[in-house]
Each structure stands twice: as C-alpha cells, then as structure tokens.
Motif scaffolding. Structure first.
Motif, PDB file in Angstrom:
ATOM      1  N   LEU A 174       0.856  -1.185   0.000  1.00  0.00           N
ATOM      2  CA  LEU A 174       0.000   0.000   0.000  1.00  0.00           C
ATOM      3  C   LEU A 174       0.890   1.233   0.000  1.00  0.00           C
ATOM      4  CD1 LEU A 174      -2.640  -1.072   2.676  1.00  0.00           C
ATOM      5  CD2 LEU A 174      -3.089  -0.714   0.239  1.00  0.00           C
ATOM      6  N   PRO A 175       0.435   2.351  -0.529  1.00  0.00           N
ATOM      7  CA  PRO A 175       1.263   3.559  -0.538  1.00  0.00           C
ATOM      8  C   PRO A 175       1.663   3.977   0.868  1.00  0.00           C
ATOM      9  CG  PRO A 175      -0.675   3.838  -1.937  1.00  0.00           C
ATOM     10  CD  PRO A 175      -0.879   2.581  -1.165  1.00  0.00           C
ATOM     11  N   PRO A 176       2.925   4.359   1.086  1.00  0.00           N
ATOM     12  CA  PRO A 176       3.326   4.871   2.396  1.00  0.00           C
ATOM     13  C   PRO A 176       2.515   6.089   2.832  1.00  0.00           C
ATOM     14  CG  PRO A 176       5.253   4.417   1.036  1.00  0.00           C
ATOM     15  CD  PRO A 176       4.052   4.283   0.146  1.00  0.00           C
ATOM     16  N   ASN A 177       2.050   6.881   1.879  1.00  0.00           N
ATOM     17  CA  ASN A 177       1.207   8.040   2.172  1.00  0.00           C
ATOM     18  C   ASN A 177      -0.183   7.528   2.550  1.00  0.00           C
ATOM     19  OD1 ASN A 177      -0.118  10.494   2.293  1.00  0.00           O
ATOM     20  ND2 ASN A 177      -0.137  10.819   0.083  1.00  0.00           N
ATOM     21  N   THR A 178      -0.434   7.398   3.859  1.00  0.00           N
ATOM     22  CA  THR A 178      -1.691   6.796   4.312  1.00  0.00           C
ATOM     23  C   THR A 178      -2.910   7.606   3.876  1.00  0.00           C
ATOM     24  OG1 THR A 178      -1.468   7.911   6.454  1.00  0.00           O
ATOM     25  CG2 THR A 178      -0.605   5.667   6.283  1.00  0.00           C
ATOM     26  N   ALA A 179      -2.737   8.909   3.666  1.00  0.00           N
ATOM     27  CA  ALA A 179      -3.866   9.751   3.257  1.00  0.00           C
ATOM     28  C   ALA A 179      -4.369   9.400   1.862  1.00  0.00           C
ATOM     29  CB  ALA A 179      -3.470  11.224   3.308  1.00  0.00           C
ATOM     30  N   PHE A 180      -3.559   8.689   1.082  1.00  0.00           N
ATOM     31  CA  PHE A 180      -3.940   8.349  -0.289  1.00  0.00           C
ATOM     32  C   PHE A 180      -4.486   6.926  -0.401  1.00  0.00           C
ATOM     33  CE2 PHE A 180      -2.902   7.089  -4.739  1.00  0.00           C
ATOM     34  CZ  PHE A 180      -3.676   8.041  -5.394  1.00  0.00           C
ATOM     35  N   ARG A 181      -4.433   6.149   0.665  1.00  0.00           N
ATOM     36  CA  ARG A 181      -4.756   4.732   0.549  1.00  0.00           C
ATOM     37  C   ARG A 181      -6.204   4.475   0.143  1.00  0.00           C
ATOM     38  NH1 ARG A 181      -1.220   1.877   5.455  1.00  0.00           N
ATOM     39  NH2 ARG A 181       0.818   2.290   4.474  1.00  0.00           N
ATOM     40  N   CYS A 182      -7.141   5.252   0.656  1.00  0.00           N
ATOM     41  CA  CYS A 182      -8.541   5.046   0.283  1.00  0.00           C
ATOM     42  C   CYS A 182      -8.740   5.282  -1.212  1.00  0.00           C
ATOM     43  CB  CYS A 182      -9.445   5.966   1.095  1.00  0.00           C
ATOM     44  SG  CYS A 182      -9.594   5.492   2.837  1.00  0.00           S
ATOM     45  N   THR A 183      -8.156   6.363  -1.712  1.00  0.00           N
ATOM     46  CA  THR A 183      -8.250   6.662  -3.147  1.00  0.00           C
ATOM     47  C   THR A 183      -7.583   5.572  -3.969  1.00  0.00           C
ATOM     48  OG1 THR A 183      -8.244   9.028  -2.678  1.00  0.00           O
ATOM     49  CG2 THR A 183      -7.665   8.361  -4.914  1.00  0.00           C
ATOM     50  N   TYR A 184      -6.455   5.082  -3.486  1.00  0.00           N
ATOM     51  CA  TYR A 184      -5.682   4.060  -4.201  1.00  0.00           C
ATOM     52  C   TYR A 184      -6.467   2.759  -4.343  1.00  0.00           C
ATOM     53  CZ  TYR A 184      -1.889   0.652  -4.953  1.00  0.00           C
ATOM     54  OH  TYR A 184      -1.086  -0.367  -5.429  1.00  0.00           O
ATOM     55  N   VAL A 185      -7.000   2.244  -3.236  1.00  0.00           N
ATOM     56  CA  VAL A 185      -7.707   0.964  -3.338  1.00  0.00           C
ATOM     57  C   VAL A 185      -9.036   1.134  -4.073  1.00  0.00           C
ATOM     58  CG1 VAL A 185      -6.563  -0.029  -1.327  1.00  0.00           C
ATOM     59  CG2 VAL A 185      -8.777   1.115  -1.031  1.00  0.00           C
ATOM     60  N   ALA A 186      -9.671   2.323  -3.929  1.00  0.00           N
ATOM     61  CA  ALA A 186     -10.900   2.566  -4.684  1.00  0.00           C
ATOM     62  C   ALA A 186     -10.619   2.498  -6.181  1.00  0.00           C
ATOM     63  CB  ALA A 186     -11.498   3.924  -4.316  1.00  0.00           C
ATOM     64  N   ARG A 187      -9.466   2.984  -6.571  1.00  0.00           N
ATOM     65  CA  ARG A 187      -9.110   2.944  -7.995  1.00  0.00           C
ATOM     66  C   ARG A 187      -8.834   1.509  -8.441  1.00  0.00           C
ATOM     67  NH1 ARG A 187      -6.327   8.143 -10.557  1.00  0.00           N
ATOM     68  NH2 ARG A 187      -6.162   7.481 -12.726  1.00  0.00           N
ATOM     69  N   GLN A 188      -8.192   0.721  -7.589  1.00  0.00           N
ATOM     70  CA  GLN A 188      -7.983  -0.684  -7.930  1.00  0.00           C
ATOM     71  C   GLN A 188      -9.316  -1.399  -8.121  1.00  0.00           C
ATOM     72  OE1 GLN A 188      -5.387  -2.206  -4.774  1.00  0.00           O
ATOM     73  NE2 GLN A 188      -3.672  -2.125  -6.201  1.00  0.00           N
ATOM     74  N   VAL A 189     -10.257  -1.144  -7.217  1.00  0.00           N
ATOM     75  CA  VAL A 189     -11.573  -1.771  -7.323  1.00  0.00           C
ATOM     76  C   VAL A 189     -12.250  -1.356  -8.626  1.00  0.00           C
ATOM     77  CG1 VAL A 189     -13.895  -1.848  -6.322  1.00  0.00           C
ATOM     78  CG2 VAL A 189     -11.888  -2.028  -4.838  1.00  0.00           C
ATOM     79  N   ALA A 190     -12.190  -0.072  -8.960  1.00  0.00           N
ATOM     80  CA  ALA A 190     -12.835   0.427 -10.175  1.00  0.00           C
ATOM     81  C   ALA A 190     -12.233  -0.208 -11.423  1.00  0.00           C
ATOM     82  CB  ALA A 190     -12.718   1.943 -10.244  1.00  0.00           C
ATOM     83  N   VAL A 191     -10.916  -0.349 -11.448  1.00  0.00           N
ATOM     84  CA  VAL A 191     -10.257  -0.970 -12.603  1.00  0.00           C
ATOM     85  C   VAL A 191     -10.700  -2.421 -12.736  1.00  0.00           C
ATOM     86  CG1 VAL A 191      -8.027  -1.751 -13.502  1.00  0.00           C
ATOM     87  CG2 VAL A 191      -8.261   0.577 -12.621  1.00  0.00           C
ATOM     88  N   LYS A 192     -10.712  -3.134 -11.615  1.00  0.00           N
ATOM     89  CA  LYS A 192     -11.106  -4.552 -11.679  1.00  0.00           C
ATOM     90  C   LYS A 192     -12.569  -4.702 -12.080  1.00  0.00           C
ATOM     91  CE  LYS A 192      -7.458  -6.832  -9.374  1.00  0.00           C
ATOM     92  NZ  LYS A 192      -7.082  -8.162  -8.876  1.00  0.00           N
ATOM     93  N   ALA A 193     -13.412  -3.804 -11.590  1.00  0.00           N
ATOM     94  CA  ALA A 193     -14.822  -3.844 -11.977  1.00  0.00           C
ATOM     95  C   ALA A 193     -14.982  -3.526 -13.460  1.00  0.00           C
ATOM     96  CB  ALA A 193     -15.628  -2.864 -11.129  1.00  0.00           C
ATOM     97  N   GLU A 194     -14.237  -2.546 -13.932  1.00  0.00           N
ATOM     98  CA  GLU A 194     -14.333  -2.139 -15.337  1.00  0.00           C
ATOM     99  C   GLU A 194     -13.964  -3.264 -16.288  1.00  0.00           C
ATOM    100  OE1 GLU A 194     -14.444   0.099 -18.894  1.00  0.00           O
ATOM    101  OE2 GLU A 194     -15.323   0.481 -16.941  1.00  0.00           O
ATOM    102  N   TYR A 195     -12.958  -4.049 -15.895  1.00  0.00           N
ATOM    103  CA  TYR A 195     -12.439  -5.071 -16.812  1.00  0.00           C
ATOM    104  C   TYR A 195     -12.837  -6.492 -16.428  1.00  0.00           C
ATOM    105  CZ  TYR A 195      -9.794  -1.631 -19.418  1.00  0.00           C
ATOM    106  OH  TYR A 195      -9.442  -0.575 -20.220  1.00  0.00           O
ATOM    107  N   GLY A 196     -13.718  -6.645 -15.456  1.00  0.00           N
ATOM    108  CA  GLY A 196     -14.195  -7.979 -15.110  1.00  0.00           C
ATOM    109  C   GLY A 196     -13.155  -8.871 -14.470  1.00  0.00           C
ATOM    110  N   LEU A 197     -12.201  -8.285 -13.757  1.00  0.00           N
ATOM    111  CA  LEU A 197     -11.182  -9.058 -13.055  1.00  0.00           C
ATOM    112  C   LEU A 197     -11.685  -9.440 -11.664  1.00  0.00           C
ATOM    113  CD1 LEU A 197      -8.065  -6.875 -13.968  1.00  0.00           C
ATOM    114  CD2 LEU A 197      -8.788  -9.014 -15.059  1.00  0.00           C
TER     115      LEU A 197
END
Length: 221
Positions: A174-197
């Motif tokens: 996870l990013p060392p910048n803890t303030a960005f972690r929610c945005t980071y994992v939300a983006r991972q979820v969105a990418v996986k949802a978009e591409y059916g992963l």
C-alpha cells in the motif's frame, strides 16, 4: 465497452451472490456509489498461475490508444504534473514539471533525460501481472493493450516507490502516504470492476480494511 462491462458485472454479481463475502460499513451495508459497494460486485477467487506472463502480453510499451498523437506515458505526465513544459514548444512530449507524488506525499521535480526520467514513473494501479493472474489471461492482445494504456489504470508516481511496489496487490503493498490509501484501493476496485477481473480473498480483505476507515469513499471513475 464500459457500458457493456457494467451490465455484465451486474449479471455476474447476481450469479455469484453466494460466493462472495459482503464488504461494507459496520452494519454490513455499503452506500450506493461507494467503493465498498463496488467491491461487493467483484468475484473472489484464488490467484491463477503466472505461467505465460510477460510485459509484452500487454502491448509494446506505451501506445497512442486514443489517437491524439501522443503516447500514453506523455498523456499521463501531462495530466498529473503541474507547471508542465513540453519539448520543442509542442504539446505532446513532456520535458519538465512538478509532481505531487500520491504514493509518498512529497514533491518531485521531473526533468526528461537520461538519469532523470525515471524519477517519475507511470504505475499500473492494478499491476499487469496481477491482472494476468486474475482474469486477463483470457483476453486477446488488443484488450490487454487497451488495459495497459487505460488512464483509469495509470498514475504518475515516485519512481523508487513504484519499483518497491513491483507486482504487489493491496494485500502486499500500500502507498506509504496513508492519506492516499482510500483513493488508491478505490481505484484498484474500479479498474477490476471495469475489466471484469477478480480479487483474491487476501486482496479483498486488505481493500476492505482500508475502506472501513473511509466507508463513504466514492467509486473511482
């Protein structure tokens, strides 16, 4: 293509409803439009073998998939950097700029050139090998190239931190910048949802732990 994927995911969510563990707020709910709600739509499976994976499976480097005359690396640098200057007075090849690094939280002065270009790298938020092991093996070459150059999947970040991430998923990095972690994992979820992963159980649990700290985090788009 995105609309078609969204419909497919709704159907998949109905069919797989008994195969996933709900993620959400303390009361078991997840607000509509949140990353937690989107996480619930992702299938949960074990990781497929990495057999056959190579970077070349996702295209020959950075490609001009949107046909604007610039490769994807320069498109993302132009989007994510401030005070951008372009090479030769054009509007394509980024020569310099300033990055507020989302992963580390610091500021990086980018200058194109040997020994300096790698100070800022373009990260695949869902690592390509992770994608390969969670569904991308079944895609054709054109779809993998599209994935690797999709701007939702890409961020300009600190080069050494990107190297430390490697092919890690949320369970291992996870990013060392803890303030960005929610945005980071939300983006991972969105990418996986978009591409059916799919997500692995450990990956899903790690994402859920992060989003439990920010249950209202909106789904990325």
């Amino acid at each position: 293509m995105r609309a078609g994927r969204a419909l497919a995911l709704v159907v998949a969510g109905l069919l797989l409803g008994g195969c996933t563990t709900p993620a959400g707020d303390a009361d078991g709910s997840a607000g509509a439009g949140t990353a937690l709600a989107q996480l619930q739509t992702l299938p949960v499976k074990g990781r497929a073998p990495k057999t056959g994976y190579s970077r070349a499976q996702f295209g020959d480097g950075w490609v001009d998939t949107d046909h604007n005359g610039c490769d994807t690396r320069n498109d993302v640098l132009g989007r994510d950097l401030r005070d951008v200057r372009f090479k030769g007075g054009g509007d394509c090849v980024v020569a310099s700029g300033s990055l507020t690094d989302p992963y580390g939280g610091g500021t990086i002065r980018f200058r194109r050139g040997q020994g300096t270009s790698d100070d800022v790298q373009i990260d695949h938020v869902v690592a390509l090998s992770n994608a390969w092991q969670t569904g991308a093996q079944r895609w054709d070459a054109a779809e993998r190239t599209e994935f690797a150059n999709d701007r939702l999947e890409l961020l300009a970040v600190d080069g050494p931190l990107n190297s430390s991430k490697g092919d890690g998923d949320a369970a291992t990095w996870l990013p060392p910048n803890t303030a960005f972690r929610c945005t980071y994992v939300a983006r991972q979820v969105a990418v996986k949802a978009e591409y059916g992963l799919w997500v692995t159980p450990a990956e899903r649990d790690a994402i859920e732990r992060v989003l439990a700290t920010c249950p209202g985090q909106p789904a990325a788009d």
